[in-house]
Scaffold this motif. Structure first.
Motif, PDB file in Angstrom:
ATOM      1  N   PHE A 170       2.788  -5.270   3.429  1.00 52.61           N
ATOM      2  CA  PHE A 170       2.097  -6.120   4.400  1.00 52.61           C
ATOM      3  C   PHE A 170       2.433  -7.583   4.137  1.00 52.61           C
ATOM      4  O   PHE A 170       2.266  -8.076   3.018  1.00 52.61           O
ATOM      5  N   HIS A 209      -1.391   3.129  15.423  1.00 52.27           N
ATOM      6  CA  HIS A 209      -0.583   4.218  14.861  1.00 52.27           C
ATOM      7  C   HIS A 209      -1.464   5.076  13.976  1.00 52.27           C
ATOM      8  O   HIS A 209      -2.576   4.668  13.607  1.00 52.27           O
ATOM      9  N   LEU A 264       7.490  -0.819   6.686  1.00 51.05           N
ATOM     10  CA  LEU A 264       7.178   0.502   6.130  1.00 51.05           C
ATOM     11  C   LEU A 264       8.451   1.222   5.699  1.00 51.05           C
ATOM     12  O   LEU A 264       9.390   1.353   6.476  1.00 51.05           O
ATOM     13  N   TYR A 293       0.297  11.492   0.956  1.00 48.81           N
ATOM     14  CA  TYR A 293      -0.320  12.498   1.821  1.00 48.81           C
ATOM     15  C   TYR A 293      -0.035  13.883   1.252  1.00 48.81           C
ATOM     16  O   TYR A 293       1.054  14.413   1.432  1.00 48.81           O
ATOM     17  N   ARG A 303       3.924  13.943   1.545  1.00 47.27           N
ATOM     18  CA  ARG A 303       4.676  12.824   2.109  1.00 47.27           C
ATOM     19  C   ARG A 303       4.271  11.544   1.385  1.00 47.27           C
ATOM     20  O   ARG A 303       3.085  11.368   1.051  1.00 47.27           O
ATOM     21  N   LEU A 322       4.370   9.793  10.794  1.00 44.13           N
ATOM     22  CA  LEU A 322       3.865   8.597  11.473  1.00 44.13           C
ATOM     23  C   LEU A 322       3.990   8.759  12.989  1.00 44.13           C
ATOM     24  O   LEU A 322       5.051   9.134  13.491  1.00 44.13           O
ATOM     25  N   ALA A 335       3.960   0.903   2.470  1.00 53.11           N
ATOM     26  CA  ALA A 335       3.714  -0.081   3.532  1.00 53.11           C
ATOM     27  C   ALA A 335       3.590  -1.460   2.893  1.00 53.11           C
ATOM     28  O   ALA A 335       2.655  -1.719   2.133  1.00 53.11           O
ATOM     29  N   HIS A 358      -5.161   3.121  13.817  1.00 49.37           N
ATOM     30  CA  HIS A 358      -5.511   1.742  13.460  1.00 49.37           C
ATOM     31  C   HIS A 358      -4.340   0.853  13.829  1.00 49.37           C
ATOM     32  O   HIS A 358      -3.226   1.337  14.001  1.00 49.37           O
ATOM     33  N   LEU A 397      -3.987   9.555   8.171  1.00 45.28           N
ATOM     34  CA  LEU A 397      -4.500   8.195   8.346  1.00 45.28           C
ATOM     35  C   LEU A 397      -4.927   8.080   9.807  1.00 45.28           C
ATOM     36  O   LEU A 397      -4.138   8.369  10.705  1.00 45.28           O
ATOM     37  N   ASP A 417      -2.465  -2.633  12.118  1.00 52.87           N
ATOM     38  CA  ASP A 417      -2.509  -3.282  10.807  1.00 52.87           C
ATOM     39  C   ASP A 417      -3.113  -4.675  10.976  1.00 52.87           C
ATOM     40  O   ASP A 417      -2.701  -5.437  11.849  1.00 52.87           O
ATOM     41  N   ASN A 468       1.146   5.067   0.287  1.00 53.83           N
ATOM     42  CA  ASN A 468       0.332   6.166   0.803  1.00 53.83           C
ATOM     43  C   ASN A 468       0.860   7.490   0.287  1.00 53.83           C
ATOM     44  O   ASN A 468       2.074   7.741   0.337  1.00 53.83           O
ATOM     45  N   VAL A 510      -1.266   8.883  11.155  1.00 54.31           N
ATOM     46  CA  VAL A 510      -0.376   9.766  10.393  1.00 54.31           C
ATOM     47  C   VAL A 510      -0.926  11.192  10.456  1.00 54.31           C
ATOM     48  O   VAL A 510      -2.120  11.413  10.232  1.00 54.31           O
ATOM     49  N   SER A 536       4.773   7.168   1.573  1.00 59.26           N
ATOM     50  CA  SER A 536       5.306   6.019   2.310  1.00 59.26           C
ATOM     51  C   SER A 536       4.861   4.732   1.618  1.00 59.26           C
ATOM     52  O   SER A 536       3.809   4.697   0.973  1.00 59.26           O
ATOM     53  N   ARG A 594       0.869  -1.174   0.000  1.00 60.15           N
ATOM     54  CA  ARG A 594       0.000   0.000   0.000  1.00 60.15           C
ATOM     55  C   ARG A 594       0.902   1.218   0.000  1.00 60.15           C
ATOM     56  O   ARG A 594       1.684   1.436   0.931  1.00 60.15           O
TER      57      ARG A 594
HETATM   58  C1  OGA Z   1      -0.441   1.950   6.775  1.00 62.06           C
HETATM   59  C2  OGA Z   1       0.275   2.912   7.645  1.00 62.06           C
HETATM   60  C3  OGA Z   1       1.886   4.699   7.901  1.00 62.06           C
HETATM   61  C4  OGA Z   1       2.557   5.775   7.106  1.00 62.06           C
HETATM   62  O1  OGA Z   1      -0.373   2.113   5.539  1.00 62.06           O
HETATM   63  O2  OGA Z   1      -1.069   1.025   7.328  1.00 62.06           O
HETATM   64  O3  OGA Z   1       0.128   2.840   8.831  1.00 62.06           O
HETATM   65  O4  OGA Z   1       3.507   6.355   7.623  1.00 62.06           O
HETATM   66  N1  OGA Z   1       1.074   3.841   7.098  1.00 62.06           N
HETATM   67  O5  OGA Z   1       2.135   6.042   5.987  1.00 62.06           O
END
Ligand code: OGA
Ligand code: NI
Length: 367
Positions: free
Chosen positions: A311, A295, A247, A223, A305, A256, A309, A238, A235, A240, A221, A297, A307, A219
Motif C-alpha cells: 500500500f 474487489h 499487488l 488464504y 493462496r 482475486l 499487497a 472492499h 476477503l 483499498d 494475505n 477474494v 498474495s 499486507r
Molecule cells: C488487499 C487485497 C487481494 C488479494 O489485501 O487489500 O485486496 O488478492 N488483496 O489478496
C-alpha cells in the motif's frame, strides 16, 4: 478516536482450522446467501481480464530507441485503465522477477512454520502490525477465510525490523529490498498519474507528504484451503483506503475478483506482473476522475493462496482533499478534507464494507 487495544473475541487462526481437517466451516465464516461467491445478486464473468500494460522502456530515460511516441502511448493506456477500470496489471515494471519470487517464497515459508513461531507476532487492533486473522473489531462479525501479516516500511520512523518476522532468516533482507523497489516503482507511477490528471508531475507524491514521508506498508494475505469455498470469502468486498496498491498475486492460484460494470471479473495474473489499483485517497485527490474499485477474494478447496499487497499511502496526519486544479464550478469538490489516519479508522473498526467509507452505498456499485 482510537482503535481498541484488543480484539472483541479470541483469535482463531484460519490456517489452524484448515489444517485440522474439518469438513464444514464454523458458522462465523458462513456469509449470508447474497454475499457468497456465487449468488443471484452478482454474476461473474470469466472471459474478461483487466487491462495488461507493458511498461518496457517507460522509465528508462537513457534508452535512445525509446521514442516519445511509444511513451505517450503507454501514458494513454495507463490513463484509460485508471479511468475505466481502476485496476490493471503491469509487466516490465523494473522490479526484478527473481526478487518478486523470493518475496513470495519467504512469506510462504513464514506461514508454514509452526503456529507457536507465528504467535510471537500476534497483532492487536491498535496498530494492526504483525500476524493477524481479522479486520474490524465488531463483536460477532462474520469473518473472512484468511490470515495475514502487516508491516510498515515508510515513513522510516514507523519501520521496526523487530516487528518483521526473524524467520526465515532471509525474510528481513529480502523484504527490505523488495520494499525499496516497489516504493521506487510506486513513485514513478504516481508521476504518470499526476501528469495524466493534468497536474504537475510531483503533485500526488507531494500531497502524500513527499518521498521520505509517504506511508508504505505491506499486507501479506494467506488464504488456506477451505472445505466449503462456496459459503465464504477469503476477503470481503472492499476498496483499498490508501493511495495506490501494488499487488503481487499468487503465481498459480487465482482468487482475486474485481467489480466491473456490475460483474465480478476474476483476475488472471500475467507472469511477474503487479496488479495496480486505485485507492480511496486517489479518488478523493482526483475528485473522482479516478475511482477506487471494489474487489474481493474467493477461496478454494484444492490449494492455498498467498498474495503481497503493498500500500502506497499518504502520511497519516496530512489533510487529503480534491486537488484545487480539478475543482471548478461544474465540478465542485465531492469530498471533505480528512487525514488518512482518521479515514483509515473506518475499515479498521468495521472491517471491509464495500465502498461505504466513501459515502457510496454498497448497492449502487453493483448496478
Ligand atoms: C488487499 C487485497 C487481494 C488479494 O489485501 O487489500 O485486496 O488478492 N488483496 O489478496
Ligand atoms: Ni484490497
Amino acid at each position: 478516536m482510537n482503535c481498541p487495544r484488543d480484539w472483541p473475541e479470541p483469535i482463531v487462526r484460519v490456517q489452524s482450522l484448515s489444517d485440522s481437517g474439518i469438513s464444514e466451516i464454523p458458522e462465523r465464516y458462513v456469509k449470508p446467501p447474497t454475499d457468497r461467491p456465487i449468488s443471484l445478486s452478482s454474476s461473474s464473468q470469466s472471459d474478461v481480464n483487466i487491462p495488461i500494460i507493458d511498461l518496457q522502456g517507460l522509465f528508462d530515460n537513457e534508452s535512445k530507441s525509446f521514442s516519445g511516441l511509444k511513451s505517450s502511448l503507454i501514458y494513454e493506456q495507463i490513463s484509460e485503465a485508471c479511468r475505466n477500470w481502476g485496476f490493471f496489471q503491469v509487466v516490465n515494471h523494473g522490479v526484478p522477477p527473481e526478487l518478486m519470487d523470493q518475496a513470495r517464497e519467504v512469506w510462504q515459508e513464514f506461514f508454514h512454520q509452526p503456529v507457536e513461531m507465528k504467535q510471537c507476532y500476534a497483532n492487536s487492533p491498535k496498530t494492526y502490525e504483525g500476524y493477524g486473522s481479522r479486520l474490524g473489531v465488531e463483536k460477532g462479525a462474520i469473518l473472512d477465510w484468511s490470515d495475514y501479516y502487516f508491516l510498515h516500511y515508510l515513513p522510516c520512523s514507523f519501520k521496526d525490523h523487530k516487528k518483521w518476522p526473524a524467520l526465515p532468516v532471509s525474510l528481513r533482507e529480502v523484504i527490505e529490498e523488495y520494499s525499496k523497489q516497489v516504493v521506487n516503482f510506486g513513485g514513478r507511477l504516481m508521476k504518470v498519474l499526476s501528469a495524466n490528471l493534468g497536474l504537475s508531475e510531483d503533485y500526488l507524491e507531494n500531497a502524500f507528504g513527499g518521498e521520505d514521508n509517504i506511508g508504505a506498508c505491506l499486507r501479506v494475505n494467506f488464504y488456506p484451503k477451505c472445505p466449503q469455498p462456496d459459503l465464504t470469502l477469503g476477503l470481503s468486498p472492499h476498496s483499498d483506503p490508501g493511495g495506490l496498491t501494488f499487488l503481487l498475486p499468487d503465481q498459480h492460484v487465482a482468487g482475486l475478483q474485481v467489480r466491473h460494470n456490475g460483474h465480478w471479473i476474476t483476475v488472471k495474473p500475467a507472469s511477474h506482473a503487479f496488479i495496480v489499483n486505485i485507492g480511496d485517497q486517489v479518488q478523493i485527490l482526483s475528485n473522482a476522475i479516478y475511482k477506487s474499485v471494489e474487489h474481493r477474494v474467493v477461496v478454494n478447496s484444492a490449494e492455498e493462496r498467498v498474495s503481497l499487497a503493498y500500500f502506497y499511502n499518504p502520511r497519516g496526519d496530512l489533510m487529503i482533499q480534491p486537488a484545487k486544479e480539478l475543482v471548478t464550478p461544474q465540478n465542485p469538490p465531492l469530498y471533505p478534507a480528512r487525514t488518512f489516519n482518521e479515514y483509515r479508522l473506518y475499515i479498521r473498526t468495521k472491517g471491509p464494507q464495500g465502498k461505504s467509507q466513501l459515502g457510496e452505498s454498497q448497492k449502487s456499485s453493483t448496478s
